[in-house]
Design a protein around this motif. Structure first.
Motif, short mmCIF file in Angstrom:
data_model
loop_
_atom_site.label_atom_id
_atom_site.label_comp_id
_atom_site.label_asym_id
_atom_site.label_seq_id
_atom_site.Cartn_x
_atom_site.Cartn_y
_atom_site.Cartn_z
N ASN A 531 0.02 12.78 -9.78
CA ASN A 531 0.65 12.57 -11.09
C ASN A 531 0.47 11.15 -11.59
OD1 ASN A 531 2.37 11.12 -9.46
ND2 ASN A 531 4.08 12.54 -9.64
N GLY A 532 -0.18 10.30 -10.79
CA GLY A 532 -0.45 8.93 -11.22
C GLY A 532 0.46 7.88 -10.64
N SER A 533 1.34 8.25 -9.72
CA SER A 533 2.24 7.28 -9.11
C SER A 533 1.50 6.41 -8.09
CB SER A 533 3.39 8.00 -8.41
OG SER A 533 2.92 8.74 -7.31
N THR A 534 2.15 5.34 -7.67
CA THR A 534 1.55 4.45 -6.66
C THR A 534 1.29 5.20 -5.37
OG1 THR A 534 2.63 2.51 -7.60
CG2 THR A 534 1.90 2.35 -5.32
N LEU A 535 2.23 6.04 -4.95
CA LEU A 535 2.05 6.81 -3.73
C LEU A 535 0.86 7.75 -3.83
CD1 LEU A 535 3.04 7.96 -0.97
CD2 LEU A 535 4.42 9.59 -2.29
N SER A 536 0.71 8.41 -4.97
CA SER A 536 -0.30 9.46 -5.11
C SER A 536 -1.64 8.93 -5.59
CB SER A 536 0.19 10.53 -6.09
OG SER A 536 1.39 11.10 -5.65
N GLY A 537 -1.67 7.72 -6.17
CA GLY A 537 -2.91 7.20 -6.72
C GLY A 537 -3.14 7.67 -8.14
N PRO A 538 -4.28 7.33 -8.74
CA PRO A 538 -4.56 7.68 -10.13
C PRO A 538 -4.41 9.18 -10.37
CG PRO A 538 -6.21 6.17 -9.29
CD PRO A 538 -5.39 6.59 -8.11
N ALA A 539 -3.96 9.53 -11.56
CA ALA A 539 -3.79 10.94 -11.91
C ALA A 539 -5.10 11.68 -11.74
CB ALA A 539 -3.30 11.07 -13.36
N THR A 540 -5.04 12.81 -11.06
CA THR A 540 -6.24 13.61 -10.82
C THR A 540 -5.85 15.04 -10.51
OG1 THR A 540 -8.29 13.73 -9.51
CG2 THR A 540 -6.30 13.12 -8.34
N PRO A 541 -6.66 16.02 -10.89
CA PRO A 541 -6.35 17.41 -10.54
C PRO A 541 -6.76 17.71 -9.10
CG PRO A 541 -8.32 17.32 -11.91
CD PRO A 541 -7.79 15.93 -11.82
N GLY A 542 -6.02 18.57 -8.43
CA GLY A 542 -6.37 18.97 -7.09
C GLY A 542 -7.61 19.86 -7.06
#
Length: 608
Positions: A531-542
């Motif tokens: 979703n673009g958070s610091t934990l998840s990294g840049p927004a991207t589709p799975g």
């Protein structure tokens, strides 16, 4: 919270009265179904699989305790289906079959009523209100300045933001005044009431993206330029659905006072050139992707004309900003404890601090605050036997009581389908924990696997291809051990019942999508979304891990994926913490997880 002016209140009351007139004319037969449909949709009334569904707007997530109690009243007195209708629906759901759980009790959907459902866009939905009662509900909502205006239809929908807006330590500027100004500007906007498709705007004021900006039609990020001036980075063209696309940055810096002029230019170009011949290609993301720089050039030309030729009619003056911002002044917060009950407080504090569950609750459910004496506390509505995001009448009332006692009468609906109390004094955390635990709202699972997002799916939605809720329940039932959940760590698991992606499966570290195969329920699994958070990294589709799985296979697939994570992760990083699921997935790649998922399918078929 924003305090509605007399004009605001009158606006909402008149809309409710107008809707009653429309409903009565439809009931009398003087207003046809085709004429009534867009009118009810513009007020948030859908006709779903079994009954009407109402979507109530909660602008940028802020909700007061009186509003929560009103929602509780609606849940208790109006969200009640006809018994025969409910019985018919239950029989149809039973016919779809159970979802097995490894080592657990098979799950079958048990359709319930008398509750509200928190959505990913900070709205609240009801699934069983009879359409004959809809005008009564509209008037009840209007009594506490609530409504369903523009929660449906091809218009500008609810403006969303970060649930920590105005209180986050990493905040550049409070986004709520801009959200409110945008809400007022967009409500019943005559030019944008019939866009090619629905339109969603989010505003983020912190350095951390907690609003999933990349997935919005327009995402507005507050920041300061080299000169220290406040403005927006403007992103356009994000969206999920059949074609997941991350938005494009079309302006690196836009002065804050020009945000409405520029947003109007963006939407005006979309309204002019967006496709209306194909509903699947009507969103702005398709236009931006197809036209690229030409779209940006058209927006800049339109913006220039608005400012230079029209005089910038929507330039926000400092006086107007100050007027709106004055409604968002932080309340004075002191501990609810008094000298007379100091001893009782110390007993409660000592009991709480001796409880391992309390320490876990502090870790997962309590967040830092801009005011060092305060904390933001999330009430978890994710537990066994209750669909993610659902809150019955009693829970809504309990949440209102907790908001009154501990949070200046205010709560926030979160993107993850929970409620957050934004004004909790540090000294009150033990008492709040005790009260929330008694209410069943203190499970320390925020950000963990069972804090999943799920849409209502095929149990209620007429668009869904498959059920979401029994899949969510099966996974929740399998992962009840808090030690195991804490060992697995931060994992975003999102479930959608169809390609419309209301459960935001594209953005999940693990995403589950319901699909239809020859009239039967099947599920695609995706990995690595963000979703673009610091934990998840840049927004991207799975990425899809393989052909779809049966409902019976899904819990096994999730278990296989998580076992692969346990095997592949680095035991501890420099901070002494295990590598997160998403970090492990990105380090080793998707193939080991894909093989494990497909292996679970083969195992299931062999055993069958």
């Amino acid at each position: 919270m924003y305090q509605y002016t007399e004009f605001d209140k009158q606006f909402v009351r008149q809309r409710a009265a107008q809707y009653r007139d429309q409903l009565e004319r439809w009931q009398a037969g003087t207003l046809g179904d085709d004429e009534f449909r867009p009118l009810r949709l513009q007020n948030g009334w859908y006709i779903q699989r079994y009954a009407p569904m109402l979507r109530v707007a909660v602008p940028y997530g802020e909700i007061s305790s009186p509003q929560l109690r009103t929602l509780a009243k609606i849940a208790r007195e109006y969200d009640r289906p006809d018994p025969e209708l409910l019985r018919d629906a239950q029989e149809k759901q039973l016919a779809l079959g159970e979802v097995p759980v490894p080592g657990g009790t098979p799950v079958v959907t048990k359709l319930k009523y008398g509750y509200g459902h928190f959505t990913t866009r900070t709205n609240v939905q009801f699934n069983w209100i009879p359409i004959e009662k809809s005008a009564d509900v509209m008037e009840l909502l209007a009594s506490v300045n609530m409504h369903g205006i523009q929660t449906s239809g091809n218009c500008i929908r609810n403006i969303t933001s970060d649930e920590l807006a105005g209180i986050a330590p990493d905040e550049v500027a409070d986004p709520r005044p801009f959200c409110e100004i945008l809400r007022q500007w967009s409500s019943l906007h005559p030019e944008f009431s019939f866009l090619p498709r629905k339109f969603k705007i989010a505003v983020n004021g912190a350095t951390e993206d907690r609003t999933a900006l990349g997935w919005y039609d327009i995402g507005l990020q507050l920041h300061r330029n080299a000169a220290g001036e406040l403005g927006f980075r403007v992103h356009v063209g994000g969206g999920m659905g059949r074609t997941p696309i991350i938005s494009t940055a079309v302006r690196e810096f836009l002065p804050w006072d020009q945000v409405i002029n520029y947003v109007e230019a963006c939407i005006r170009v979309y309204n002019r050139y967006g496709r209306r011949d194909n509903v699947w290609k009507a969103r702005i993301k398709i236009l931006v992707k197809a036209e690229g720089q030409r779209y940006i050039d058209q927006v800049e030309a339109e913006y220039k004309a608005i400012v230079e030729q029209d005089g910038g009619p929507h330039t926000i003056t400092q006086a107007e900003y100050d007027r709106v911002a004055a409604n968002f002044v932080a309340p004075e917060r002191k501990s609810v404890r008094t000298g007379a009950d100091k001893n009782l407080h110390e007993i409660v504090r000592a009991d709480a601090e001796a409880d391992p569950a309390y320490r876990r609750w502090i870790e997962r459910n309590v967040q830092a605050h801009k005011n060092p004496e305060l904390r933001a506390v999330t009430l978890s509505f994710k537990r066994l036997g209750q669909a993610p995001g659902d809150a019955d009448a009693s829970q809504l009332e309990l949440a209102a009581d907790l908001a009154d006692r501990f949070s200046a009468g205010e709560a926030r609906v979160t993107h993850i389908q929970n409620l957050l109390l934004p004004w909790v004094h540090v000294d009150d955390l033990p008492e709040l924990y005790a009260a929330a635990r008694k209410a069943g709202l203190a499970r320390p699972n925020i950000g963990l696997l069972t804090d999943m997002i799920a849409c209502p799916g095929g149990d209620f939605c007429s668009l869904a291809n498959a059920r979401s809720l029994p899949i969510a329940e099966a996974i929740t039932q399998r992962y009840q051990d808090l030690d195991e959940l804490f060992d697995l760590g931060d994992i975003d698991l999102n479930i959608s019942g169809c390609i419309n992606s209301c459960g935001h499966h594209h953005a999940g570290h693990i995403g589950i999508l319901g699909v239809d195969k020859d009239g039967k329920e099947w599920y695609q699994v995706t990995l690595g979304g963000s979703n673009g958070s610091t934990l998840s990294g840049p927004a991207t589709p799975g990425k899809v891990v393989g052909p779809s799985f049966s409902a019976a296979e899904v819990p096994e697939v999730i278990e296989a994926v998580l076992e692969t994570y346990r095997r592949e992760r680095i035991g501890a990083d420099v901070d002494g913490k295990a590598e997160t699921f998403i970090a492990t997935l990105r380090r080793v790649g998707i193939e080991p997880f894909k093989a494990a998922a497909n292996g679970a399918r083969i195992k299931e078929k062999v055993e069958a």
